[in-house]
Write a protein that holds these residues in place. Structure first.
Motif, PDB file in Angstrom:
ATOM      1  N   SER A 137       0.833  -1.195   0.000  1.00 18.64           N
ATOM      2  CA  SER A 137       0.000   0.000   0.000  1.00 18.64           C
ATOM      3  C   SER A 137       0.871   1.249   0.000  1.00 18.64           C
ATOM      4  O   SER A 137       1.980   1.253   0.529  1.00 18.64           O
ATOM      5  N   GLN A 138       0.339   2.297  -0.615  1.00 18.83           N
ATOM      6  CA  GLN A 138       1.067   3.557  -0.704  1.00 18.83           C
ATOM      7  C   GLN A 138       0.431   4.537   0.264  1.00 18.83           C
ATOM      8  O   GLN A 138      -0.777   4.603   0.359  1.00 18.83           O
ATOM      9  N   GLY A 139       1.240   5.297   0.930  1.00 25.65           N
ATOM     10  CA  GLY A 139       0.688   6.260   1.864  1.00 25.65           C
ATOM     11  C   GLY A 139       1.787   7.109   2.464  1.00 25.65           C
ATOM     12  O   GLY A 139       2.766   7.426   1.785  1.00 25.65           O
ATOM     13  N   ALA A 140       1.586   7.454   3.734  1.00 27.75           N
ATOM     14  CA  ALA A 140       2.553   8.336   4.373  1.00 27.75           C
ATOM     15  C   ALA A 140       2.690   7.976   5.839  1.00 27.75           C
ATOM     16  O   ALA A 140       1.768   7.437   6.447  1.00 27.75           O
ATOM     17  N   GLU A 141       3.863   8.295   6.364  1.00 23.33           N
ATOM     18  CA  GLU A 141       4.053   8.235   7.796  1.00 23.33           C
ATOM     19  C   GLU A 141       3.964   9.661   8.309  1.00 23.33           C
ATOM     20  O   GLU A 141       4.590  10.567   7.750  1.00 23.33           O
ATOM     21  N   ILE A 142       3.175   9.855   9.357  1.00 18.86           N
ATOM     22  CA  ILE A 142       2.994  11.194   9.906  1.00 18.86           C
ATOM     23  C   ILE A 142       3.386  11.169  11.374  1.00 18.86           C
ATOM     24  O   ILE A 142       2.936  10.295  12.131  1.00 18.86           O
ATOM     25  N   SER A 143       4.259  12.090  11.759  1.00 17.74           N
ATOM     26  CA  SER A 143       4.705  12.155  13.151  1.00 17.74           C
ATOM     27  C   SER A 143       3.854  13.151  13.920  1.00 17.74           C
ATOM     28  O   SER A 143       3.657  14.288  13.469  1.00 17.74           O
ATOM     29  N   PHE A 144       3.351  12.716  15.063  1.00 19.09           N
ATOM     30  CA  PHE A 144       2.547  13.590  15.929  1.00 19.09           C
ATOM     31  C   PHE A 144       3.333  13.891  17.198  1.00 19.09           C
ATOM     32  O   PHE A 144       3.821  12.963  17.852  1.00 19.09           O
ATOM     33  N   GLU A 145       3.435  15.182  17.526  1.00 16.81           N
ATOM     34  CA  GLU A 145       4.006  15.556  18.817  1.00 16.81           C
ATOM     35  C   GLU A 145       3.018  15.156  19.901  1.00 16.81           C
ATOM     36  O   GLU A 145       1.812  15.170  19.682  1.00 16.81           O
ATOM     37  N   ILE A 146       3.560  14.817  21.067  1.00 16.77           N
ATOM     38  CA  ILE A 146       2.676  14.479  22.185  1.00 16.77           C
ATOM     39  C   ILE A 146       2.782  15.599  23.202  1.00 16.77           C
ATOM     40  O   ILE A 146       3.889  16.003  23.599  1.00 16.77           O
ATOM     41  N   GLU A 147       1.622  16.085  23.594  1.00 14.18           N
ATOM     42  CA  GLU A 147       1.591  17.205  24.514  1.00 14.18           C
ATOM     43  C   GLU A 147       2.279  16.816  25.818  1.00 14.18           C
ATOM     44  O   GLU A 147       1.950  15.789  26.425  1.00 14.18           O
ATOM     45  N   GLY A 148       3.260  17.616  26.216  1.00 11.05           N
ATOM     46  CA  GLY A 148       3.930  17.380  27.490  1.00 11.05           C
ATOM     47  C   GLY A 148       4.988  16.298  27.453  1.00 11.05           C
ATOM     48  O   GLY A 148       5.558  15.953  28.479  1.00 11.05           O
ATOM     49  N   VAL A 149       5.241  15.731  26.291  1.00  9.97           N
ATOM     50  CA  VAL A 149       6.297  14.714  26.205  1.00  9.97           C
ATOM     51  C   VAL A 149       7.350  15.207  25.217  1.00  9.97           C
ATOM     52  O   VAL A 149       7.033  15.535  24.071  1.00  9.97           O
ATOM     53  N   GLN A 150       8.569  15.301  25.662  1.00 16.50           N
ATOM     54  CA  GLN A 150       9.651  15.770  24.802  1.00 16.50           C
ATOM     55  C   GLN A 150      10.410  14.578  24.229  1.00 16.50           C
ATOM     56  O   GLN A 150      10.520  13.541  24.872  1.00 16.50           O
ATOM     57  N   GLY A 151      10.924  14.768  23.042  1.00 17.38           N
ATOM     58  CA  GLY A 151      11.876  13.796  22.496  1.00 17.38           C
ATOM     59  C   GLY A 151      11.256  12.567  21.853  1.00 17.38           C
ATOM     60  O   GLY A 151      11.943  11.811  21.185  1.00 17.38           O
ATOM     61  N   GLU A 152       9.955  12.350  22.049  1.00 22.71           N
ATOM     62  CA  GLU A 152       9.336  11.199  21.392  1.00 22.71           C
ATOM     63  C   GLU A 152       8.141  11.687  20.586  1.00 22.71           C
ATOM     64  O   GLU A 152       7.410  12.586  21.011  1.00 22.71           O
ATOM     65  N   LYS A 153       7.962  11.084  19.427  1.00 20.51           N
ATOM     66  CA  LYS A 153       6.776  11.403  18.622  1.00 20.51           C
ATOM     67  C   LYS A 153       6.026  10.119  18.318  1.00 20.51           C
ATOM     68  O   LYS A 153       6.610   9.039  18.294  1.00 20.51           O
ATOM     69  N   LEU A 154       4.748  10.266  18.086  1.00 23.41           N
ATOM     70  CA  LEU A 154       3.964   9.111  17.668  1.00 23.41           C
ATOM     71  C   LEU A 154       3.932   9.104  16.148  1.00 23.41           C
ATOM     72  O   LEU A 154       3.485  10.064  15.521  1.00 23.41           O
ATOM     73  N   VAL A 155       4.414   8.006  15.574  1.00 17.40           N
ATOM     74  CA  VAL A 155       4.435   7.912  14.120  1.00 17.40           C
ATOM     75  C   VAL A 155       3.293   7.004  13.670  1.00 17.40           C
ATOM     76  O   VAL A 155       3.206   5.856  14.094  1.00 17.40           O
ATOM     77  N   CYS A 156       2.409   7.574  12.854  1.00 15.69           N
ATOM     78  CA  CYS A 156       1.289   6.787  12.328  1.00 15.69           C
ATOM     79  C   CYS A 156       1.507   6.528  10.847  1.00 15.69           C
ATOM     80  O   CYS A 156       2.026   7.382  10.133  1.00 15.69           O
ATOM     81  N   TYR A 157       1.058   5.363  10.398  1.00 16.62           N
ATOM     82  CA  TYR A 157       1.051   5.103   8.966  1.00 16.62           C
ATOM     83  C   TYR A 157      -0.374   5.246   8.484  1.00 16.62           C
ATOM     84  O   TYR A 157      -1.307   4.739   9.117  1.00 16.62           O
ATOM     85  N   THR A 158      -0.547   5.953   7.358  1.00 14.14           N
ATOM     86  CA  THR A 158      -1.888   6.087   6.793  1.00 14.14           C
ATOM     87  C   THR A 158      -1.829   6.013   5.275  1.00 14.14           C
ATOM     88  O   THR A 158      -0.851   6.439   4.659  1.00 14.14           O
TER      89      THR A 158
END
Length: 935
Positions: free
Chosen positions: A295-316
């Motif tokens: 499947s073709q799509g994108a990975e999108i990184s989300f900042e997490i409120e109050g958390v530094q240095g880690e992002k949530l990466v979603c595939y869509t």
RNA sequence: GCGGGUGUGGUGAAAUUGGUAGACACGCCAGACUUAGGAUCUGGUGCCUUACAGCUUGUAGGUUCGAGUCCUAUCACCCGCACCA
């Protein structure tokens, strides 16, 4: 007395004594090595292969030989057509059932496997296959698995060069690292690993080998298994039902273990492309494509409120829906869950994770009616507008696919919608009128609303724009994903190939090739190791090699040996290489491969993978193993049911059962004739039925029927031996083919076999009369006889070529019926029919061939040649329709054209009647087909 | 849930390209031969009808002179889903 014996002999001789004939020729063919195949021949080659069986203790039932007979007919046919045909057979002899049996009975798997193979062989021999048994292989034979291990080492010593799309040696990779680091070769095992040439040289050996492990095609990684502490073993998904073990009902949890994998994901594109070159059914190709799941799509990184240095990466696959994201869902196993969970939500999250532990992956995917999940308390931020997005966990998101995290767009995805409704999460509508508030609408066509800078855009261009914006801002990128995962290659079992791997200080090394095979040690105890390792862990003297070096204690999975067996058949005795290169170049791809669809995505993908790696490494001249694949359908059993009046030993016939309260019980199909139970046999079948009484209808006990999988436990398995004994192998072969198309699943029904048997007896009578002996003459055939013959040649050749064996059998019946009506006993016709019949019924064909005085075996006779002149017709009986409804037929010469034919049709009495005096609007004439008059 | 497949007489099925639906068998019915038949041979057999006609390929629509076959929707059943092989 003397005279009597003589007549008896002649009588015996001239009736169709199939068992004597079949045994005689099976013996003769064995003695003359009739099926021995040479690797040197000037003939064109043809490689016909069956998926080799796992020799189970239950033996063969009538479903197994279906595919074998189909391939056998094709192999024999090709041989008659002048090909050098490789048609081998062997045994996929490693596997779990033998080990489980060993655990229960203490019998060594090697012993039970040997016994099972022997009884399989007896059953196979009975049916008269043309296998070259000198090429038999068994995957559990050290002389075979030596090469399975050697091939594993080739996989271990390779990596996939994405730039060249092919496998290369690890030494090539090391050279690259030494000159340029890994900047041009992203690490497939861990994208975050980056180093320069200097960096590489600075690593310790341990670090270097750890990095190389992330590149190897056969590599070690941590993965979860189904661990059952009470049974002290790892279970297959099959053996886990509702979170507990099928045997015993003990709890099963996920346990991480270090295991071997094959990096099949690197070959995903090659495996997809390869499908274009092979002749598999579209259904089969679709199954493989869907399994690979590109499947073709994108990975999108989300900042997490109050958390530094880690992002949530979603595939869509739908980056254009970014402004419709109302929540994120992580797999419960996601590594950031613990970090982001708030204090208040901790208990809820832990409870939920506990619940998910007990759920199988299948259950997690299939359960849609019941929505479950838990809120982490954390909020992610939309990368474009900073909107707060709650972060949940739920079992419907799987850790293994994509990044283990999804962005949920409830207006566009039904599962997201259900989740939002259930947990009362706000739903943002970004598709406008397309969303009705009742259900999600996953449309890809239309204009976006409520979507910031892409509002008003069509969805497809919006996807592109969002991706490029994400890439510009550095919080996302274009990404292609595959549903397929790397193939787990470790089993915590005894009865499989040991890995040719040793560990020094925890670092895995290949064993010295010259010491292969690493033989499976004999054990007395098949219990797993204390921590769930395979039973080999208990054999300390085998595991410990001194100076701290230890052996790998896992074994390879069932599909290891079957991934390359088609190559070994070409050169099965070679002890220098897995198969000689020249021999492999000669036999090349399998021309026809027959087996069940159950292997659609497992075995077939793995063997395609191995072939591609071997091709890349220069061992083979082709990179697809199977040129043409045919999947035989499954034969389901037709079970017979008896009805016991509850609490009694009275059994009531099916037609009367509604008058009583009854229990349904399976009864052995072998003591039922059609649906009529043999009540005496039933009483003797099992001791608790000795006193059975029967409530009959019309003097008979009629059984109920049920179509289900053929299996011991339903007493519906039919042993081919019984049928071969009663009707002969030739009848059995033809009947299995006559059941229906090879590829179609169908229930087994023994009754119809009589028809095929009658056919062979009728054929026999064209040649021999019980009283008079041979009745074949040397007279010249008539035109009618030649017409029948040549129609049959054409039909049989066509049908055999396209594996339409059921219609071929029917064509033989038509042929014999016609020749019988014509009283044709002419050698010139009959011996051609025999050659046509040889692939289907080789024994009777050979017997009659010899009786007619031919020298040489019919197995190598010249195949009849079809001649058009004998079947050309001058006229046809045209169907004549009025307004599309058939009203009559008229015989018209075939050279008559439309105008003339129309006139003839209109002049017809029946047509006149239906015209009712009206003028026809149109007359449709298809030459050689039909006439339709429209009024 | 995802993916794949299959629906035609009492039964297994055939109809290869849109052109006579049910070939070939099983079963059943009737008859011949026979001391006997689980042997052999002959005839019949989709449904409804005395017949003519009518109906019939899971269901409902559509395209076409013509649909089992093509299109749309729908129902039912079977198989696979990663450690069974």
């Amino acid at each position: 007395m003397h005279g009597q014996r003589l007549t008896f002999r002649i009588h015996q001789y001239m009736e169709y004594n199939f068992r004597a004939i079949e045994q005689k020729w099976q013996q003769r063919w064995k003695e003359t090595h009739a099926y021995r195949v040479s690797n040197n021949s000037s003939k064109p080659k043809c490689y016909v292969l069956d998926m080799f069986p796992y020799p189970s203790g239950a033996g063969l039932h009538v479903g197994h030989p279906l595919g074998y007979i189909a391939s056998d007919i094709y192999a024999r046919y090709k041989r008659l057509k002048g090909f050098n045909v490789l048609h081998p057979m062997g045994y996929d002899a490693f596997g779990l059932p033998a080990e489980q049996y060993a655990l229960e009975t203490g019998q060594h798997p090697a012993v039970t496997t040997e016994n099972n193979i022997n009884s399989f062989r007896d059953q196979l021999d009975n049916i008269g296959f043309c296998y070259d048994w000198e090429r038999e292989i068994r995957t559990s034979d050290p002389a075979y698995y030596k090469w399975t291990q050697w091939l594993f080492l080739q996989l271990f010593d390779s990596w996939f060069n994405r730039k060249l799309s092919k496998a290369q040696r690890i030494t090539d990779l090391v050279n690259i690292f030494e000159t340029e680091g890994n900047a041009n070769h992203e690490c497939p095992g861990d994208r975050n690993i980056r180093f320069s040439a200097e960096g590489w040289k600075g690593f310790s050996e341990q670090d270097q080998r750890e990095i190389l492990m992330h590149y190897r095609i056969a590599f070690l990684a941590y993965a979860e298994v189904n661990w059952c502490a009470e049974l002290g073993t790892v279970l297959a998904n099959d053996e886990v039902v509702n979170g507990v073990s099928e045997r015993g009902g003990f709890p099963v949890v996920k346990k991480k273990m270090r295991q071997w994998f094959l990096r099949i994901t690197e070959y995903a594109d090659r495996l997809l492309e390869g499908l274009e070159q092979v002749s598999f059914s579209e259904a089969m190709k679709d199954m493989q494509r869907n399994w690979i799941g590109k499947s073709q799509g994108a990975e999108i990184s989300f900042e997490i409120e109050g958390v530094q240095g880690e992002k949530l990466v979603c595939y869509t696959t739908r980056p254009d829906t970014i402004f419709g994201v109302d929540f994120l869902v992580l797999a419960p196993e996601h590594e950031l869950v613990d970090l982001i969970t708030t204090h208040e939500q901790r208990q809820a999250i832990d409870d939920y994770k506990q619940y998910v532990q007990s759920r199988s992956e299948r259950e997690r995917m299939a359960e849609v009616k019941q929505v479950t999940g838990a809120f982490t308390g954390a909020y992610a931020l939309n990368p474009f507008n900073g909107r707060q997005i709650p972060v949940w966990i739920s079992e419907y998101v799987l850790a293994g696919y994509g990044t283990g995290a999804i962005m949920a767009v409830p207006c566009g995805d039904q599962r997201d919608f259900n989740f939002a409704k259930h947990f009362d999460i706000h739903i943002t509508n970004i598709v406008g009128d397309a969303y009705n508030g009742e259900e999600a609408n996953p449309t890809k066509e239309g204009k976006l609303v409520n979507s910031d800078f892409i509002t008003g855009m069509d969805m497809k261009p919006a996807m592109e724009l969002v991706i490029s914006e994400l890439e510009k801002r550095g919080n996302g990128k274009r990404q292609i994903n595959f549903k397929m995962r790397d193939a787990g290659f470790s089993r915590q079992r005894y009865w499989g190939e040991p890995f040719p791997i040793i560990y020094k200080n925890g670092i895995p090394y290949a064993v010295d090739e010259t010491t292969l095979p690493v033989e499976l040690p004999h054990v007395e105890n098949y219990k797993p190791g204390a921590e769930g390792e395979g039973p080999l862990a208990n054999v300390r003297e085998w595991v410990e090699l001194g100076d701290g070096t230890i052996r790998e204690t896992n074994t390879m999975p069932g599909y290891a040996g079957s991934s390359w067996y088609f190559l070994r058949f070409m050169d099965p005795k070679n002890d220098q290489v897995f198969a000689d290169r020249n021999v492999m170049d000669y036999w090349n791809q399998v021309d026809l491969y027959i087996g069940g669809t159950e292997h659609a995505v497992g075995h077939l993908l793995y063997s395609r993978l191995w072939t591609k790696v071997l091709f890349d490494l220069g061992f083979l001249s082709f990179d697809e193993p199977y040129k043409k694949l045919v999947n035989q359908g499954m034969i389901t059993g037709s079970s017979r049911i008896v009805y016991r009046v509850r609490g009694t030993h009275q059994f009531v016939s099916a037609g009367l059962k509604d008058k009583y309260e009854t229990d349904e019980l399976h009864v052995d199909v072998n003591i039922v004739d059609g649906v009529e139970l043999d009540t005496e046999a039933f009483k003797h079948w099992r001791s608790d039925y000795t006193n059975a009484e029967f409530i009959l209808e019309n003097g008979k006990y009629i059984c109920g029927t049920l179509s289900e999988k053929m299996s011991k436990r339903y007493f519906n398995a039919v042993n081919p031996n019984t049928l071969v004994e009663k009707y002969g192998a030739d009848t059995f072969r033809m009947y299995e083919m006559f059941l229906g198309p090879v590829e179609q699943s169908k229930p087994w029904e023994t009754k119809g076999i009589e028809g095929v048997h009658r056919f062979l007896k009728k054929l026999w009578r064209l040649f021999a009369d019980e009283q008079k002996g041979l009745v074949v003459t040397n007279d010249a055939p008539t035109a009618d006889e030649l017409k029948t013959l040549h129609k049959t040649i054409r039909k049989i050749e066509e049908d055999t070529e396209r594996l339409s064996y059921n219609t071929a059998v029917s064509a033989f019946m038509v042929c014999v019926n016609e020749l019988s009506d014509l009283k044709c006993h002419k050698k010139a016709v009959l011996e051609q029919v025999l050659v046509l019949l040889t692939p289907y019924a080789p024994h009777v064909a050979e017997e009659l061939w010899q009786l007619m005085g031919n020298s040489g075996s019919i197995l190598d006779a010249a195949y009849p040649v079809f001649e058009q002149q004998y079947v050309t017709e001058s006229a046809k009986e045209y169907p004549v329709s009025v307004n599309g409804k058939l009203r009559t037929t008229i015989v018209i010469n075939l050279d008559v054209e439309a105008d003339e034919a129309g006139k003839i049709a209109l002049a017809n009495e029946v047509v006149q009647k239906w015209l009712e005096g009206k003028e026809p609007k149109k007359i449709i004439f298809v030459k050689g087909k039909m006439i339709n008059i429209v009024i």
